[in-house]
Design a protein around this motif. Structure first.
Motif, PDB file in Angstrom:
ATOM      1  N   GLY A 219       0.813  -1.206   0.000  1.00  0.00           N
ATOM      2  CA  GLY A 219       0.000   0.000   0.000  1.00  0.00           C
ATOM      3  C   GLY A 219       0.842   1.250   0.000  1.00  0.00           C
ATOM      4  O   GLY A 219       0.551   2.215  -0.717  1.00  0.00           O
ATOM      5  N   PHE A 220       1.919   1.249   0.794  1.00  0.00           N
ATOM      6  CA  PHE A 220       2.818   2.402   0.855  1.00  0.00           C
ATOM      7  C   PHE A 220       3.474   2.654  -0.498  1.00  0.00           C
ATOM      8  O   PHE A 220       3.529   3.794  -0.979  1.00  0.00           O
ATOM      9  CB  PHE A 220       3.892   2.178   1.919  1.00  0.00           C
ATOM     10  N   VAL A 221       3.978   1.596  -1.137  1.00  0.00           N
ATOM     11  CA  VAL A 221       4.663   1.738  -2.428  1.00  0.00           C
ATOM     12  C   VAL A 221       3.708   2.274  -3.496  1.00  0.00           C
ATOM     13  O   VAL A 221       4.045   3.213  -4.234  1.00  0.00           O
ATOM     14  CB  VAL A 221       5.276   0.391  -2.868  1.00  0.00           C
ATOM     15  N   LEU A 222       2.514   1.700  -3.587  1.00  0.00           N
ATOM     16  CA  LEU A 222       1.563   2.109  -4.618  1.00  0.00           C
ATOM     17  C   LEU A 222       1.109   3.547  -4.409  1.00  0.00           C
ATOM     18  O   LEU A 222       1.038   4.337  -5.371  1.00  0.00           O
ATOM     19  CB  LEU A 222       0.357   1.161  -4.626  1.00  0.00           C
ATOM     20  N   HIS A 223       0.810   3.923  -3.174  1.00  0.00           N
ATOM     21  CA  HIS A 223       0.345   5.281  -2.893  1.00  0.00           C
ATOM     22  C   HIS A 223       1.457   6.301  -3.083  1.00  0.00           C
ATOM     23  O   HIS A 223       1.235   7.374  -3.654  1.00  0.00           O
ATOM     24  CB  HIS A 223      -0.214   5.366  -1.473  1.00  0.00           C
TER      25      HIS A 223
ATOM     26  N   SER B 260       4.075   6.067  -4.955  1.00  0.00           N
ATOM     27  CA  SER B 260       4.378   6.161  -6.386  1.00  0.00           C
ATOM     28  C   SER B 260       3.371   7.053  -7.103  1.00  0.00           C
ATOM     29  O   SER B 260       3.748   7.876  -7.951  1.00  0.00           O
ATOM     30  CB  SER B 260       4.379   4.764  -7.016  1.00  0.00           C
ATOM     31  N   ALA B 261       2.095   6.902  -6.764  1.00  0.00           N
ATOM     32  CA  ALA B 261       1.064   7.741  -7.379  1.00  0.00           C
ATOM     33  C   ALA B 261       1.282   9.213  -7.039  1.00  0.00           C
ATOM     34  O   ALA B 261       1.182  10.088  -7.901  1.00  0.00           O
ATOM     35  CB  ALA B 261      -0.322   7.295  -6.902  1.00  0.00           C
ATOM     36  N   CYS B 262       1.621   9.486  -5.776  1.00  0.00           N
ATOM     37  CA  CYS B 262       1.859  10.874  -5.359  1.00  0.00           C
ATOM     38  C   CYS B 262       3.119  11.443  -6.006  1.00  0.00           C
ATOM     39  O   CYS B 262       3.149  12.617  -6.397  1.00  0.00           O
ATOM     40  CB  CYS B 262       1.968  10.946  -3.837  1.00  0.00           C
ATOM     41  N   ALA B 263       4.164  10.619  -6.115  1.00  0.00           N
ATOM     42  CA  ALA B 263       5.403  11.073  -6.751  1.00  0.00           C
ATOM     43  C   ALA B 263       5.164  11.405  -8.226  1.00  0.00           C
ATOM     44  O   ALA B 263       5.795  12.323  -8.774  1.00  0.00           O
ATOM     45  CB  ALA B 263       6.489  10.008  -6.616  1.00  0.00           C
ATOM     46  N   ASP B 264       4.267  10.677  -8.871  1.00  0.00           N
ATOM     47  CA  ASP B 264       3.900  10.996 -10.253  1.00  0.00           C
ATOM     48  C   ASP B 264       3.400  12.435 -10.356  1.00  0.00           C
ATOM     49  O   ASP B 264       3.816  13.190 -11.250  1.00  0.00           O
ATOM     50  CB  ASP B 264       2.807  10.038 -10.747  1.00  0.00           C
ATOM     51  N   PHE B 265       2.503  12.814  -9.460  1.00  0.00           N
ATOM     52  CA  PHE B 265       1.953  14.170  -9.490  1.00  0.00           C
ATOM     53  C   PHE B 265       3.030  15.210  -9.175  1.00  0.00           C
ATOM     54  O   PHE B 265       3.062  16.281  -9.785  1.00  0.00           O
ATOM     55  CB  PHE B 265       0.795  14.289  -8.493  1.00  0.00           C
TER      56      PHE B 265
ATOM     57  N   PRO C  91       6.066  12.872  -0.996  1.00  0.00           N
ATOM     58  CA  PRO C  91       5.162  11.704  -1.100  1.00  0.00           C
ATOM     59  C   PRO C  91       5.497  10.612  -0.096  1.00  0.00           C
ATOM     60  O   PRO C  91       4.593  10.022   0.509  1.00  0.00           O
ATOM     61  CB  PRO C  91       5.376  11.218  -2.538  1.00  0.00           C
ATOM     62  N   PHE C  92       6.795  10.341   0.104  1.00  0.00           N
ATOM     63  CA  PHE C  92       7.189   9.312   1.057  1.00  0.00           C
ATOM     64  C   PHE C  92       6.748   9.696   2.474  1.00  0.00           C
ATOM     65  O   PHE C  92       6.237   8.853   3.227  1.00  0.00           O
ATOM     66  CB  PHE C  92       8.713   9.111   1.022  1.00  0.00           C
ATOM     67  N   TYR C  93       6.944  10.955   2.829  1.00  0.00           N
ATOM     68  CA  TYR C  93       6.584  11.408   4.177  1.00  0.00           C
ATOM     69  C   TYR C  93       5.067  11.357   4.388  1.00  0.00           C
ATOM     70  O   TYR C  93       4.592  10.855   5.414  1.00  0.00           O
ATOM     71  CB  TYR C  93       7.108  12.827   4.396  1.00  0.00           C
ATOM     72  N   LEU C  94       4.306  11.874   3.435  1.00  0.00           N
ATOM     73  CA  LEU C  94       2.844  11.894   3.568  1.00  0.00           C
ATOM     74  C   LEU C  94       2.266  10.489   3.614  1.00  0.00           C
ATOM     75  O   LEU C  94       1.360  10.190   4.405  1.00  0.00           O
ATOM     76  CB  LEU C  94       2.219  12.684   2.417  1.00  0.00           C
ATOM     77  N   MET C  95       2.782   9.601   2.769  1.00  0.00           N
ATOM     78  CA  MET C  95       2.270   8.236   2.764  1.00  0.00           C
ATOM     79  C   MET C  95       2.735   7.446   3.992  1.00  0.00           C
ATOM     80  O   MET C  95       2.053   6.534   4.454  1.00  0.00           O
ATOM     81  CB  MET C  95       2.712   7.500   1.482  1.00  0.00           C
ATOM     82  N   PHE C  96       3.898   7.841   4.542  1.00  0.00           N
ATOM     83  CA  PHE C  96       4.351   7.218   5.793  1.00  0.00           C
ATOM     84  C   PHE C  96       3.386   7.574   6.926  1.00  0.00           C
ATOM     85  O   PHE C  96       2.987   6.710   7.713  1.00  0.00           O
ATOM     86  CB  PHE C  96       5.768   7.690   6.130  1.00  0.00           C
TER      87      PHE C  96
ATOM     88  N   ILE D  49       1.131   4.862   8.876  1.00  0.00           N
ATOM     89  CA  ILE D  49       1.246   4.731  10.328  1.00  0.00           C
ATOM     90  C   ILE D  49      -0.125   4.880  10.988  1.00  0.00           C
ATOM     91  O   ILE D  49      -0.480   4.145  11.922  1.00  0.00           O
ATOM     92  CB  ILE D  49       2.236   5.771  10.896  1.00  0.00           C
ATOM     93  N   THR D  50      -0.910   5.835  10.482  1.00  0.00           N
ATOM     94  CA  THR D  50      -2.258   6.045  11.019  1.00  0.00           C
ATOM     95  C   THR D  50      -3.103   4.790  10.874  1.00  0.00           C
ATOM     96  O   THR D  50      -3.842   4.403  11.787  1.00  0.00           O
ATOM     97  CB  THR D  50      -2.947   7.220  10.304  1.00  0.00           C
ATOM     98  N   THR D  51      -3.003   4.141   9.721  1.00  0.00           N
ATOM     99  CA  THR D  51      -3.756   2.907   9.486  1.00  0.00           C
ATOM    100  C   THR D  51      -3.175   1.753  10.296  1.00  0.00           C
ATOM    101  O   THR D  51      -3.908   0.907  10.822  1.00  0.00           O
ATOM    102  CB  THR D  51      -3.740   2.545   7.987  1.00  0.00           C
TER     103      THR D  51
END
Length: 308
Positions: free
Chosen positions: A99-103, A105-110, A150-155, A159-161
Motif C-alpha cells: 500500500g505504501f509503495v503504490l500510494h 508512487s502515485a503521489c510522486a507521479d503528481f 510523497p514518502f513522508y505523507l504516505m508514511f 502509520i495512522t492505518t
C-alpha cells in the motif's frame, strides 16, 4: 478480532472465480511487466548516458520513469505469484508495504509532473531567467522534495492505518491499498479522516497548478509559429501524461469509493490495475517518440547495433 495484533495475514479476493484464465493472465501480465521495464529502462539509460540530456526537463523525465518502475515493482511480482497460486493471501507487513509503495508512487507521479510543468512554464514564458531559476542545485533540490514529500505523507497515512484496530482481514481487491485497509478498522478516527483529506487536497493543488501553468503556456505559444512548435514538441507529451495519470487514478479512486457490485470481476480487476499498467507503459513511449533528442539517441543506438 480484538486488535490488529491478531491479524497476521490479509486475504485478497480479486482473483476469485478467475481460475480458468490464470494461465493466460499470467502470460499477458508478465509480458506487460517486461514491456514496462524495457521502455522505462531505455529512457533512463539514454538520459543517464548522454550528457547532452542532463537538462532539467530530461532529469525530471528520468525520475518519472524510475518512479514508474518503483510503483510497478510494488504490484506485479506479488500479482504474478498470486496468478500461479490457489490461495491469495499477503502478510500483514507485506500488505502495508505494498500500500505504501503504490500510494507513494502515485503521489510522486503528481509531484514530478508538476515539476515538469513548472520547467516548461519557465522555459517558454520566462526564457530570459530560465538558467538562473533552473540551476543544477535547485533542480536537485526539486527532485529531492518530489520524492521526500510523497514518502513522508504516505508514511504518516500508513502509520495512522497501522495503529488502528482492525476487525477484519478480507480485502476485495487484487492488491492492498490504504483506503481498503482503513475500511477494516473497528472504529473511525479523526486522524484517519484528516490525513487522507489533506493528501487529496495537497495533490489536487498540484493538478490546479499544472492547469494554471498550461493556460499561460498556451497563451504564450499561440502568438507565434515557433512557440506553437515548441509547445507541440515538449509540452504536448507532458500534457498527455498528466491526462493519463489523472484519468486512471480518478477511475480507481471513484471505483473504491462508489464501486458498483454489478460490475464483473474482470472489469473490477482492470480498474484496479490500470493506474499501474497504462501510465508506466504510455509515458516512456510518448516521450520516446515525441522528444526529438531522445528519439534520435535511441535510433542511433539501434542503427549501430543493426550495422554491427
Amino acid at each position: 478480532m480484538d486488535n490488529n495484533s491478531v491479524i497476521t495475514m490479509f486475504t485478497l479476493s480479486g482473483l476469485n472465480g478467475m481460475a480458468n484464465y490464470r494461465g493466460t493472465l499470467f502470460a499477458l501480465t508478465l509480458l506487460c511487466y517486461c514491456v514496462i521495464w524495457l521502455v522505462n529502462l531505455t529512457i533512463i539509460v539514454v538520459i543517464i548516458m548522454d550528457k547532452s540530456l542532463h537538462e532539467p526537463m530530461y532529469i525530471f523525465l528520468c525520475n518519472l520513469c524510475i518512479n514508474g518502475l518503483y510503483g510497478t515493482t510494488g504490484f506485479y511480482p506479488k500479482f504474478l505469484i498470486d496468478l500461479l497460486s490457489t490461495t491469495h493471501v499477503i502478510s500483514y507487513a507485506g500488505c502495508f508495504l505494498q500500500g505504501f509503495v503504490l500510494h507513494s508512487s502515485a503521489c510522486a507521479d503528481f509531484s514530478l509532473l508538476a515539476l515538469m510543468a513548472f520547467d516548461r512554464y519557465v522555459a517558454i514564458c520566462r526564457p530570459l531567467v530560465y538558467h538562473s531559476v533552473m540551476t543544477k542545485q535547485r533542480v536537485c533540490l526539486f527532485v529531492f522534495f518530489a520524492w521526500l514529500i510523497p514518502f513522508y505523507l504516505m508514511f504518516l497515512s500508513s502509520i495512522t492505518t497501522l495503529i488502528s484496530k482492525l476487525c477484519g482481514s478480507h480485502i476485495p481487491k487484487i492488491c492492498c491499498v490504504n483506503t481498503l485497509i482503513g475500511n477494516l478498522a473497528c472504529s473511525a478516527s479523526i486522524a484517519k479522516i484528516i490525513i487522507p483529506a489533506f493528501n487529496y487536497t495537497f495533490y489536487f493543488g498540484h493538478v490546479i497548478f499544472v492547469v494554471w501553468s498550461y493556460i499561460y503556456l498556451i497563451r504564450t505559444c499561440r502568438t507565434s509559429k515557433e512557440g506553437r512548435s515548441k509547445f507541440m514538441q515538449t509540452c504536448l507529451p507532458h500534457l498527455i501524461s498528466l491526462i493519463v495519470v489523472v484519468v486512471t487514478l480518478l477511475f480507481d479512486l471513484l471505483y473504491m469509493r462508489f464501486g458498483s457490485q454489478t460490475l464483473s470481476q474482470s472489469v473490477k480487476n482492470f480498474m484496479a490495475m490500470e493506474f499501474i499498467l497504462i501510465p508506466p507503459t504510455i509515458n516512456p513511449l510518448i516521450y520516446g517518440f515525441k522528444l526529438t533528442k531522445i528519439r534520435n539517441r535511441i535510433q542511433s543506438f539501434l542503427n549501430c547495433k543493426f550495422h554491427s
